[in-house]
Design a protein around this motif. Structure first.
Motif, PDB file in Angstrom:
ATOM      1  N   SER A 194       0.833  -1.205   0.000  1.00 25.78           N
ATOM      2  CA  SER A 194       0.000   0.000   0.000  1.00 25.78           C
ATOM      3  C   SER A 194       0.860   1.244   0.000  1.00 25.78           C
ATOM      4  CB  SER A 194      -0.918   0.009   1.228  1.00 25.78           C
ATOM      5  OG  SER A 194      -1.838  -1.046   1.185  1.00 25.78           O
ATOM      6  N   ASP A 195       1.982   1.207   0.710  1.00 26.86           N
ATOM      7  CA  ASP A 195       2.890   2.349   0.814  1.00 26.86           C
ATOM      8  C   ASP A 195       4.330   1.861   0.814  1.00 26.86           C
ATOM      9  OD1 ASP A 195       1.090   4.835   1.514  1.00 26.86           O
ATOM     10  OD2 ASP A 195       0.371   3.210   2.798  1.00 26.86           O
ATOM     11  N   GLU A 196       5.188   2.627   0.169  1.00 28.45           N
ATOM     12  CA  GLU A 196       6.632   2.431   0.288  1.00 28.45           C
ATOM     13  C   GLU A 196       7.148   3.588   1.151  1.00 28.45           C
ATOM     14  OE1 GLU A 196       8.788   0.272  -0.323  1.00 28.45           O
ATOM     15  OE2 GLU A 196       7.970  -1.124  -1.806  1.00 28.45           O
ATOM     16  N   PRO A 197       7.215   3.394   2.467  1.00 29.64           N
ATOM     17  CA  PRO A 197       7.440   4.527   3.369  1.00 29.64           C
ATOM     18  C   PRO A 197       8.780   5.229   3.179  1.00 29.64           C
ATOM     19  CG  PRO A 197       7.581   2.441   4.546  1.00 29.64           C
ATOM     20  CD  PRO A 197       7.035   2.136   3.199  1.00 29.64           C
ATOM     21  N   PHE A 198       9.783   4.507   2.669  1.00 32.63           N
ATOM     22  CA  PHE A 198      11.096   5.121   2.521  1.00 32.63           C
ATOM     23  C   PHE A 198      11.407   5.504   1.074  1.00 32.63           C
ATOM     24  CE2 PHE A 198      11.329   1.927   6.003  1.00 32.63           C
ATOM     25  CZ  PHE A 198      11.188   2.844   7.033  1.00 32.63           C
ATOM     26  N   VAL A 205      17.174   1.706  -4.170  1.00 31.46           N
ATOM     27  CA  VAL A 205      15.854   1.072  -4.153  1.00 31.46           C
ATOM     28  C   VAL A 205      15.913  -0.252  -3.402  1.00 31.46           C
ATOM     29  CG1 VAL A 205      14.161  -0.118  -5.615  1.00 31.46           C
ATOM     30  CG2 VAL A 205      14.878   2.218  -6.174  1.00 31.46           C
ATOM     31  N   ALA A 206      16.927  -1.062  -3.688  1.00 34.82           N
ATOM     32  CA  ALA A 206      17.035  -2.373  -3.038  1.00 34.82           C
ATOM     33  C   ALA A 206      17.159  -2.232  -1.523  1.00 34.82           C
ATOM     34  CB  ALA A 206      18.228  -3.133  -3.593  1.00 34.82           C
ATOM     35  N   ALA A 207      17.831  -1.193  -1.067  1.00 33.70           N
ATOM     36  CA  ALA A 207      18.043  -1.005   0.371  1.00 33.70           C
ATOM     37  C   ALA A 207      16.808  -0.473   1.075  1.00 33.70           C
ATOM     38  CB  ALA A 207      19.219  -0.050   0.593  1.00 33.70           C
ATOM     39  N   ASN A 208      15.885   0.144   0.326  1.00 32.95           N
ATOM     40  CA  ASN A 208      14.800   0.875   0.979  1.00 32.95           C
ATOM     41  C   ASN A 208      13.395   0.403   0.658  1.00 32.95           C
ATOM     42  OD1 ASN A 208      16.064   3.193   2.559  1.00 32.95           O
ATOM     43  ND2 ASN A 208      17.098   3.427   0.583  1.00 32.95           N
TER      44      ASN A 208
END
Length: 425
Positions: A241-245, A323-326
Motif C-alpha cells: 500500500s505504501d513504500e514509506p522510505f 531502491v534495493a536497500a529501501n
C-alpha cells in the motif's frame, strides 16, 4: 430491525463506514482448522476479519457440499442483521467473464469468448446473481460487488495478445451488462471496478489509456457513471500500500531518478496509495464523478520479516542499490504474482485508512489469505500457469529474466487451501 432498516435504506458515499462486516463461514472454518492444527492463536485471529465471497464459476452461485451458495450467504447476513444495530456489509466478487484472464492461465474461466459465451455469461451467471441480490429480503444489507478482476486492465495493455484481442470485446459488453443490471437493483448495491495494480497500469501510457477505456465501458452500461461507486486495486496481488522510505519516485540518486531503477522500469508509482490517488484523478478527468472511492486489497501486501527496512538508508549511490536497500516490496520482479514467497498479510480491513479526506475509502481483503493463486503444468497435469512454477522464470519485456518467486515445493490449484502459504502470511 427498524433502526437498521432505516440506516441501510440510503445509498451512502462510503458503505464501509458504519457497517458490520459479514464473515464467510467457509473461510472462517478453513482458518480455524489450520489454526487448530498449528496450535496458533495468531492464525486464529485471521478468521475475525472480513473476506470477499468469490463467485468464480456458475456453480458457485448455487454452492456445493463444501461451499455455501450466494443465497445461503445472504440469508446468513440477514440473520446477523437482526441482532446488529448497523447495516451488515457483504462482499461479493463477480468473476466469470467469457475468455476470463486472457493473459494468464492459472485462472482461466469456464465460458468461451464467443457470442454464445456472452449470452451464457449474461443469462446463466449475471442474471441469477442479480435475482438473488435483488431479493427484497436483502434490501437492508449493503452488498458490495467487486467487478471482474484483471479484465479491463487487460483491455488497456494486452490488446496485442490474440486471446485478449478476441476476449476484450466480450469483457466490455459483459461488464457493461453486469453494471447496469446490478445497479438497477437499488440503493443497497455498491459496484467497484477492478483496476489491476500500480505495477501494471502505473506507467503513464497505460494510465492515460485506462481512463478512456473505463469511461467507454461504463458509459455503455444502463445507468452510465451512476453504476460505479469506485475502483479497487491490488486484487489478489502483493504490491505494498505504501513504500514509506521511497515517497518520491523522482528523487535523484547518482544522477538518475528512482523510477529509472530496474525494479520500477520508469513506472513512477511504487505503491498502491500513490497509484490509486493518480488513478482517481485520471478517472475524474475522464468523466467519472468526483464521488468515486478507491479501495485497496491488503490481504497479502504486507511485507515483513528481517528483510523489511525499518528506516531510510540514504547511503547507496545508485538508483538500483538505493531502491534495493529501501523498498519493502521484497519480490525480485514486480510482475511476480502467483503464491509469492515472503509476502505477509497486510493492513486489516478498515474504512478510511488514511483519514476521511483521502480518496482511499477502505482497505479490504478480497483474496482470502491462504487460498492458492494457481498451479502449474507438469508431465501429468497439463493445465496451469508457468508463472506459478517455483522453478520457472518470466521476462520483463526489456530483456530481463526473473524467478517467478512462487513458494517452492508446492503445486496447488487456484482457490484451494494452501496451508504453507497461510502459515507464511
Amino acid at each position: 430491525m427498524g433502526i437498521q432498516s432505516a440506516q441501510a435504506a440510503a445509498h451512502v458515499a462510503n458503505p464501509f463506514v458504519g457497517s458490520s462486516p459479514y464473515l464467510n463461514p467457509n473461510y472462517v472454518s478453513e482458518v480455524q482448522a489450520q489454526a487448530s492444527a498449528d496450535g496458533s492463536s495468531a492464525e486464529a485471529k485471521v478468521a475475525g476479519y472480513q473476506t470477499a465471497i468469490w463467485m468464480d464459476h456458475i456453480g458457485a452461485i448455487a454452492g456445493d457440499s463444501t461451499h455455501l451458495g450466494l443465497q445461503a450467504q445472504l440469508d446468513n447476513a440477514v440473520t446477523q442483521a437482526q441482532s446488529s444495530s448497523s447495516p451488515v456489509l457483504v462482499e461479493v466478487v463477480v468473476y466469470d467473464l467469457p475468455g476470463r484472464d486472457c493473459a494468464a492461465l492459472a485462472s482461466n474461466g469456464e465460458i468461451p469468448a464467443t457470442d454464445a459465451g456472452l449470452t451464457q455469461y449474461e443469462s446463466q451467471y449475471i442474471d441469477p446473481i442479480v435475482a438473488l441480490e435483488g431479493n427484497s429480503k436483502y434490501s437492508n444489507l449493503r452488498i458490495v460487488n467487486f467487478i471482474e478482476p484483471d479484465s479491463l486492465p487487460n483491455a488497456v495493455t494486452n490488446q496485442s495478445k490474440s486471446a485478449c484481442a478476441t476476449a476484450i470485446p466480450y469483457y466490455e459488453k459483459g461488464i457493461a451488462y453486469a453494471l447496469g443490471k446490478l445497479h438497477a437493483i437499488g440503493p443497497q448495491i455498491y459496484n467497484y471496478l477492478d483496476i489491476g495494480h500500480s505495477g501494471w497500469l502505473g506507467w503513464p501510457n497505460n494510465m492515460s489509456g485506462a481512463g478512456p477505456e473505463y469511461a467507454k465501458v461504463v458509459q455503455s452500461a444502463t445507468g452510465g457513471y451512476a453504476t460505479v461507486d469506485g475502483f479497487v486495486s491490488d486484487t489478489a496481488n502483493t504490491t505494498p500500500s505504501d513504500e514509506p522510505f521511497l515517497p518520491n519516485s523522482s528523487l535523484t540518486v547518482g544522477g538518475q531518478p528512482l523510477k529509472s531503477a530496474t525494479f520500477y522500469q520508469w513506472n513512477p508509482y511504487f505503491d498502491e496509495h500513490s497509484y490509486d490517488e493518480a488513478m482517481y484523478n485520471e478517472f475524474v478527468s475522464s468523466g467519472f464523478p468526483s464521488t468515486v472511492g478507491m479501495l485497496i486489497d491488503t490481504s497479502r501486501n504486507g511485507w515483513g520479516g528481517s528483510a523489511r527496512p525499518t528506516s531510510l538508508n540514504s547511503s547507496p549511490t545508485t538508483v538500483d542499490t538505493y531502491v534495493a536497500a529501501n523498498k519493502v516490496d521484497q519480490r525480485p520482479f514486480r510482475g511476480d504474482w502467483c503464491n509469492v514467497n515472503g509476502a505477509g498479510i497486510g493492513a486489516r480491513p478498515q474504512a478510511n485508512p488514511y483519514g476521511s479526506g483521502d480518496h482511499i475509502i477502505a482497505d479490504v481483503w478480497i483474496k482470502p489469505p491462504g487460498e492458492s493463486d494457481g498451479d502449474y503444468p507438469t508431465a501429468t497435469h497439463t493445465h496451469g500457469d508457468p508463472h506459478c512454477d517455483p522453478n520457472g522464470t518470466q521476462t520483463d519485456g526489456n530483456g530481463g529474466t526473473y524467478p517467478t518467486d512462487a513458494i517452492p515445493g508446492y503445486d496447488i490449484p487456484a482457490g484451494n487451501w494452501f496451508a504453507a502459504q497461510f502459515q507464511q502470511l
